[in-house]
Design a protein around this motif. Structure first.
Motif, short mmCIF file in Angstrom:
data_model
loop_
_atom_site.label_atom_id
_atom_site.label_comp_id
_atom_site.label_asym_id
_atom_site.label_seq_id
_atom_site.Cartn_x
_atom_site.Cartn_y
_atom_site.Cartn_z
N LEU A 136 0.83 -1.20 0.00
CA LEU A 136 0.00 0.00 0.00
C LEU A 136 0.87 1.26 0.00
O LEU A 136 0.60 2.21 -0.75
CB LEU A 136 -0.91 0.00 1.23
N THR A 137 1.91 1.28 0.82
CA THR A 137 2.80 2.44 0.87
C THR A 137 3.50 2.66 -0.47
O THR A 137 3.60 3.79 -0.96
CB THR A 137 3.84 2.25 1.99
N ALA A 138 3.97 1.58 -1.08
CA ALA A 138 4.63 1.70 -2.38
C ALA A 138 3.68 2.24 -3.43
O ALA A 138 4.05 3.12 -4.23
CB ALA A 138 5.18 0.33 -2.81
N TRP A 139 2.46 1.73 -3.45
CA TRP A 139 1.46 2.21 -4.42
C TRP A 139 1.22 3.70 -4.24
O TRP A 139 1.19 4.47 -5.20
CB TRP A 139 0.15 1.44 -4.23
N ASN A 140 1.04 4.14 -2.99
CA ASN A 140 0.77 5.54 -2.70
C ASN A 140 1.92 6.43 -3.16
O ASN A 140 1.72 7.49 -3.77
CB ASN A 140 0.54 5.70 -1.19
N MET A 141 3.16 6.00 -2.89
CA MET A 141 4.33 6.80 -3.24
C MET A 141 4.48 6.95 -4.75
O MET A 141 4.92 7.99 -5.24
CB MET A 141 5.59 6.15 -2.67
#
Length: 282
Positions: free
Chosen positions: A92-97
């Motif tokens: 999720l963090t990677a997608w957001n970034m």
């Protein structure tokens, strides 16, 4: 402890969308649901009571966990529990970034500090899917073969001179976007490695939460610095569905352990020996 997770619903309220036996993935964000950011569907930016499962309430390092319905997503049938659990925070963090905040563009050059952890590996996989040039900085050069297997273009040793010398060979004398997952003294050479007008995405401070910045680099060269923690529920659904349909977007599982070995897992992480994610299986 424990923010990530996937499992089976044991029981739920009569009005719930989730029923006994449903396979689910944890959405780890806790929020007030009433501030301006929550109302704009960005609970990960909550102004009043932002937190995480495993921090503000009991986490997933347990055989049973009680969660609000808003913190669950139905799990696609073609994902394993291990692969699904590994997505819920790091993916999720990677997608957001990359998609929500970084706005990456095909053909750009990207650099990653801390690429062998869960978030870093997901960043690599998503960037390569988008056809970016990906350059990795690692303090453990023995991980080069594993990193290369993910399709990265360049693996650099964590040396200021090597990083800066390499960045000046790029078309715009620096990378377009840099992902810093570790913090600490890497900030001394992160800014000069980015081109003028470039951007830096931050999601971690494993080495140290204190950053030494030459602030002149930021304003004189018009560099944007953006902090990122997780993302919204729709982004998690998108990441899960993409990983379900494209197996190459799943993160490598470093090891699968029992809850009895959790102490050894924490030691392995603190010694920077992992590649991907460690999973706890009950």
């Amino acid at each position: 402890l424990g923010s990530d997770g996937a499992g089976v619903v044991e029981s739920s309220g009569s009005s719930s969308d989730f029923k006994k036996g449903d396979k689910v993935v944890i959405y780890p964000v806790l929020s007030c649901q009433e501030c301006i950011n929550c109302m704009e569907n960005n609970p990960h930016k909550c102004c009043k009571s932002f937190g995480m499962i495993g921090e503000l309430r009991n986490g997933s390092h347990a055989e049973f966990i009680s969660l609000p319905e808003k913190n669950l997503v139905k799990m696609p049938s073609n994902l394993s529990f291990t692969d699904a659990a590994a997505i819920s925070l790091a993916g999720l963090t990677a997608w957001n970034m990359i998609f929500d905040e970084g706005k990456v563009i095909q053909g750009e050059h990207a650099m990653i500090f801390g690429a062998s952890g869960g978030v870093g590996v997901f960043i690599i996989k998503l960037l390569k899917k988008l056809n970016l040039k990906v350059h990795i900085v690692t303090s453990n050069i023995s991980k080069t073969k594993s990193l290369k297997s993910l399709g990265v273009d360049t693996v650099l040793n964590n040396s200021a001179m090597e990083i800066l010398k390499f960045s000046k060979t790029l078309p715009n004398k620096g990378v377009d976007i840099l992902f810093n997952c570790v913090g600490g003294n890497t900030w001394r050479y992160a800014l000069p490695a980015v081109r003028s007008g470039g951007r830096i995405m931050i999601c971690g401070s494993i080495l140290s939460p204190v950053a030494e910045l030459d602030i002149r680099q930021v304003f004189y060269r018009n560099i944007s610095i953006k902090g990122c923690t997780m993302g919204n529920l729709e982004s998690l659904k998108n990441m899960i569905n993409m990983a379900a349909s494209e197996s190459n977007l799943r993160v490598p599982i470093d090891s699968v352990i029992s809850i009895d070995d959790i102490e050894k897992a924490h030691e392995r992480m603190s010694e920077a020996k992992i590649f991907g994610k460690i999973a706890i299986e009950f």
